[in-house]
Design a protein around this motif. Structure first.
Motif, mmCIF file in Angstrom:
data_model
loop_
_atom_site.group_PDB
_atom_site.id
_atom_site.type_symbol
_atom_site.label_atom_id
_atom_site.label_comp_id
_atom_site.label_asym_id
_atom_site.label_seq_id
_atom_site.Cartn_x
_atom_site.Cartn_y
_atom_site.Cartn_z
ATOM 1 N N THR A 133 0.838 -1.190 0.000
ATOM 2 C CA THR A 133 0.000 0.000 0.000
ATOM 3 C C THR A 133 0.879 1.248 0.000
ATOM 4 O OG1 THR A 133 -0.135 -0.206 2.423
ATOM 5 C CG2 THR A 133 -2.017 -0.996 1.146
ATOM 6 N N GLY A 134 0.502 2.240 -0.811
ATOM 7 C CA GLY A 134 1.202 3.525 -0.855
ATOM 8 C C GLY A 134 0.269 4.615 -0.366
ATOM 9 N N ALA B 177 5.053 3.498 2.561
ATOM 10 C CA ALA B 177 4.416 2.315 1.979
ATOM 11 C C ALA B 177 4.476 1.200 3.013
ATOM 12 C CB ALA B 177 5.120 1.897 0.697
ATOM 13 N N CYS C 82 2.188 2.679 -6.405
ATOM 14 C CA CYS C 82 3.192 1.688 -6.009
ATOM 15 C C CYS C 82 3.057 0.431 -6.847
ATOM 16 C CB CYS C 82 3.084 1.361 -4.520
ATOM 17 S SG CYS C 82 1.504 0.675 -3.997
ATOM 18 N N THR D 167 7.934 2.545 -5.391
ATOM 19 C CA THR D 167 6.983 3.605 -5.039
ATOM 20 C C THR D 167 7.366 4.883 -5.772
ATOM 21 O OG1 THR D 167 8.334 4.182 -3.111
ATOM 22 C CG2 THR D 167 6.482 2.683 -2.730
#
Length: 391
Positions: A32-33, A39, A63, A72
């Motif tokens: 997840t960004g 992240a 990402c 990212t």
């Protein structure tokens, strides 16, 4: 009307909205960004956070996760590569002069698109810029990549002699209303696809069929021949910007700001289904096992029967727009601007859908058998009549 579902787990580690969610090729991890500039890496086996990547000086826009490395990009103008096991930053790619919107990893290449009106190609391992693609008059929002080997016949390849060193091509969509196709080796623009009258927000490539699909703020989707640059079809029924696209078995699904998803037959251009019930823009969609999953600005995810368009389930719990969804092992993952990653069990919907598909196939099989018996009977009758008539 679909039933409301509750999340199996809610992950609240991020301190800002989640802008993107990426699943590793082996399905073991999620990335997840976030708006918080970090992240996070998650295990799909137990939904635990296994990594926290810190270093960007502004929010993360997008990402991408490989099996051993994470990538990212950020509003701080840089792209970073991370070791998924240690969380160590392995490389920083510098060169863009504005927000980096999108990245794409293909072979040994890392591609990026930016508000600085350029796309760039980097060596994944050498932390070095290989090529710059300059020609758009506004920001580059979306990317796609393919090799000419996938689409060109041998005689056509001969015509591209100067590009023999590398047959890789990059496709870029921009807010300048154009799509451009570039030779990676030289940075030369191979095609400029003209026709859209609004920003190009999304691209889907079907290299084996030589087709590219683009969705725009002009409310249309356009299909292009990626060899000739010819515009093949225009899909015009949406009443708002086309935000996301998904291509499955020559069916094209399009999510729009008009609060609907539409399904089109690619070969004819016919719209065969419209999925309603959203109370805001459709921001993301994903097809899985005959079910269409959507995420919306109304903070809900939904599951539709892809064939009938019937709403099967609503997933409520997020507070703001759902920016991205992923599916793995009959779990639905939704990432939202509210900063949470939510995990939902979709086994029940998948089982019901499998039973329905099995019944349909069985009915089709019986119908086919009846048709075969009928044809056999008619043929026998025809032969008997011919014999009686002495033919």
């Amino acid at each position: 009307m679909g039933n409301s579902g509750s999340a199996v787990k809610v992950c609240t580690d991020h301190q800002g909205g989640i802008n993107w969610l990426s699943l590793s090729p082996d399905g073991q991890r999620l990335l997840t960004g976030s708006e918080d500039g970090t992240a996070r890496l998650w295990s799909t086996a137990d939904s635990q956070c296994r990594g926290h990547f810190q270093g960007h000086e502004s929010y993360i826009t997008f990402c991408h996760l490989e099996n051993e490395a994470a990538f990212t990009c950020s509003a701080d103008h840089t792209i970073r590569k991370w070791d998924v096991m240690t969380g160590q930053c392995l490389a920083i790619y510098r060169g863009h002069t504005s927000i980096v919107n999108r990245i794409l990893v293909a072979k040994d290449y890392l591609f990026s698109g930016s508000y600085d009106r350029t796309a760039r190609c980097w060596s994944v391992d050498k932390e070095k810029q290989i090529q710059e693609f300059r020609g758009h008059r506004n920001c580059v929002l979306t990317l796609a990549h393919y090799s000419s080997r996938d689409v060109l016949e041998e005689e056509e390849e001969e015509e591209e002699e100067e590009e023999k060193v590398s047959r890789d091509l990059l496709v870029t969509g921009s807010t300048d209303c154009t799509v451009k196709v570039w030779w990676v080796s030289s940075g030369r623009c191979y095609q400029t696809l003209l026709g859209h009258t609004g920003a190009v927000l999304c691209l889907i490539l079907d290299a084996p069929n030589r087709e590219l699909f683009s969705g725009s703020t002009d409310y249309t989707i356009r299909t292009w021949n990626i060899v000739t640059g010819e515009q093949l079809k225009v899909f015009k029924e949406h009443q708002g910007s086309v935000i996301c696209l998904e291509l499955v078995n020559r069916h094209l699904y399009s999510g729009s700001a008009d609060r609907t998803v539409k399904c089109w037959l690619v070969d004819t251009g016919e719209r065969i289904q419209t999925y309603k019930a959203h109370k805001h823009s459709v921001s993301t969609l994903k097809y899985h096992a005959g079910i269409l999953f959507t995420g919306s600005g109304d903070a809900c995810a939904r599951a539709f029967n892809s064939k009938s368009g019937v709403l099967q389930k609503i997933f409520r719990g997020h507070k703001f727009i759902i920016n991205c969804i992923q599916i793995h092992n009959e779990l639905l993952y939704t990432a939202s601007h509210d900063g949470t990653l939510r995990i939902w069990d979709i086994r029940g919907i998948c089982k019901r859908n499998k039973r329905r598909l099995k019944k349909e196939r069985s009915a089709q099989s019986r119908s086919s058998q009846k048709g075969s018996l009928s044809r056999l009977f008619n043929n026998k009758v025809g032969c008997m009549v011919q014999q009686e008539n002495g033919e």
